[in-house]
Design an enzyme around this catalytic site. Structure first.
Site, PDB file in Angstrom:
ATOM      1  N   CYS A 221       0.831  -1.205   0.000  1.00 24.89           N
ATOM      2  CA  CYS A 221       0.000   0.000   0.000  1.00 24.89           C
ATOM      3  C   CYS A 221       0.872   1.264   0.000  1.00 24.89           C
ATOM      4  O   CYS A 221       2.075   1.193   0.251  1.00 24.89           O
ATOM      5  CB  CYS A 221      -0.977  -0.023   1.169  1.00 24.89           C
TER       6      CYS A 221
ATOM      7  N   GLY B  19      -8.169 -16.334  -2.516  1.00 26.50           N
ATOM      8  CA  GLY B  19      -8.921 -15.097  -2.363  1.00 26.50           C
ATOM      9  C   GLY B  19     -10.162 -15.075  -3.230  1.00 26.50           C
ATOM     10  O   GLY B  19     -11.257 -15.463  -2.813  1.00 26.50           O
TER      11      GLY B  19
END
Ligand SMILES: Cc1cc2nc3c(=O)[nH]c(=O)nc-3n(C[C@H](O)[C@H](O)[C@H](O)COP(=O)(O)O)c2cc1C
Length: 311
Positions: free
Chosen positions: A136, A271
């Site tokens: 991030c 995921g």
């Protein structure tokens, strides 16, 4: 535990996983949302959604969109913040998850944020380790991702290492110029394991609306199209470091998980496939078990890194 399942037992980063299949960060929330939908305790583990020091509202809707090769998302790392996770999510995990290992995924806006979250949660019950999401943006470095700058990556991992003795996993992005070097830096700074990969940046356009499909515009690509990217990243990291690897990206079937394992992963995480079908991770566990039986593999650890790269 039956002898059948013991072929799938994995020892990694000081933890014992009853099988190598985890739910990937961001797809299981903090476990509670999947109660009654997924038998969490039949999995090797779960990685929670990201936790930051303060609550994050996240990105505007729509947050996810599908395309032929997978999915794109911009959730914006929405989460209730570390205090709320400590107060209401970890106690639920401590009470309800007995056999699966729980890794808390950690994010921050600054280097210090990572150590803040880790030290705040470290004494909590219900977790076994941490996974640092260094993909991030670092707000103090013009939005450059933490993992992309060697000094910043080292500082993030060292800071978190000083805040806990629990196993520390570091999750890297597939867009890093040199993912092997990033893995080396993370391990030298104290990481016990490396997770590869996070999503890859992308843009899906709704041509009738002439708008981006996501509320945020760009997003992170996951799903089947990411699989070969993640398998290669796993292979590269395996050549560079000796710590266990969690392979993530596009795993839909047992055979996909085996690609990661043969490339060098000890564990895998699911995921997008789990978002589509919450039963997919359990199915992948049984497909792995069946494959090992058919191929007379007594321990899945024997397959780790076993790929022959040339024919
Ligand atoms: C909706 C969504 C939310 C995600 N949230 C996180 C997160 O909070 N932290 C993180 O490290 N990765 C997050 N990821 C990335 C996944 O953990 C995983 O690395 C990626 O999606 C590739 O695996 P897949 O193809 O099986 O989905 C998220 C992915 C999706 C699709």
């Amino acid at each position: 535990m039956s002898t059948r399942s013991s072929a799938l037992t994995v020892d990694a980063a000081g933890l014992t996983f009853q099988n190598p299949v985890l739910l990937a960060a961001g797809t299981a929330a903090y476990g509670r949302e999947l109660d009654g939908v997924v038998a969490l305790d039949s999995l090797g583990g779960i990685v929670t959604k990201a936790v930051s020091p303060l609550p994050r509202a996240g990105a505007p809707a729509p947050r996810v969109a599908e395309f032929d090769g997978g999915m794109i998302n911009a959730v914006g790392l929405a989460n209730p913040g570390v205090e709320e996770v400590l107060r209401s999510e970890l106690p639920w995990l401590a009470e309800h998850v007995r056999r699966a290992r729980v890794l808390v995924n950690v994010v921050g806006d600054t280097v210090e944020d990572y150590a803040t979250v880790v030290s705040r949660l470290d004494d909590g019950a219900g977790l076994h380790g941490f996974e640092l999401n260094v993909s991030c943006p670092n707000v103090r470095a013009g939005g450059m991702e933490f993992g992309a700058d060697p000094r910043t990556l080292e500082a993030v991992v060292r800071g978190a290492r000083a805040a806990t003795r629990r196993p520390l996993f570091v999750k890297l992005s597939p867009t890093l110029a040199d993912i092997a070097q990033a893995a080396r830096i993370a391990v030298d700074a104290g990481a016990d394991a490396i997770s590869v990969v996070n999503t890859i940046p992308g843009l899906v356009i709704d041509v009738d609306a002439r708008r981006a499909a996501l509320g945020f515009g760009r997003g992170g690509v996951s799903g089947a199209g990411l699989r070969p990217v993640g398998v290669l990243a796993t292979y590269k990291v395996r050549q560079a470091v000796r710590v266990p690897i969690v392979g993530v990206g596009g795993i839909e079937r047992g055979e996909d998980a085996l690609q990661y394992i043969m490339a060098g992963a000890s564990l895998v995480a699911v995921g997008t496939a789990a978002l589509r079908d919450p039963r997919a991770p359990e199915r992948i566990v049984s497909e792995l078990r069946g494959w090992c039986e058919r191929h007379a593999v007594s321990s899945i650890a024997q397959l780790v890194g076993s790929v022959e790269m040339t024919r």
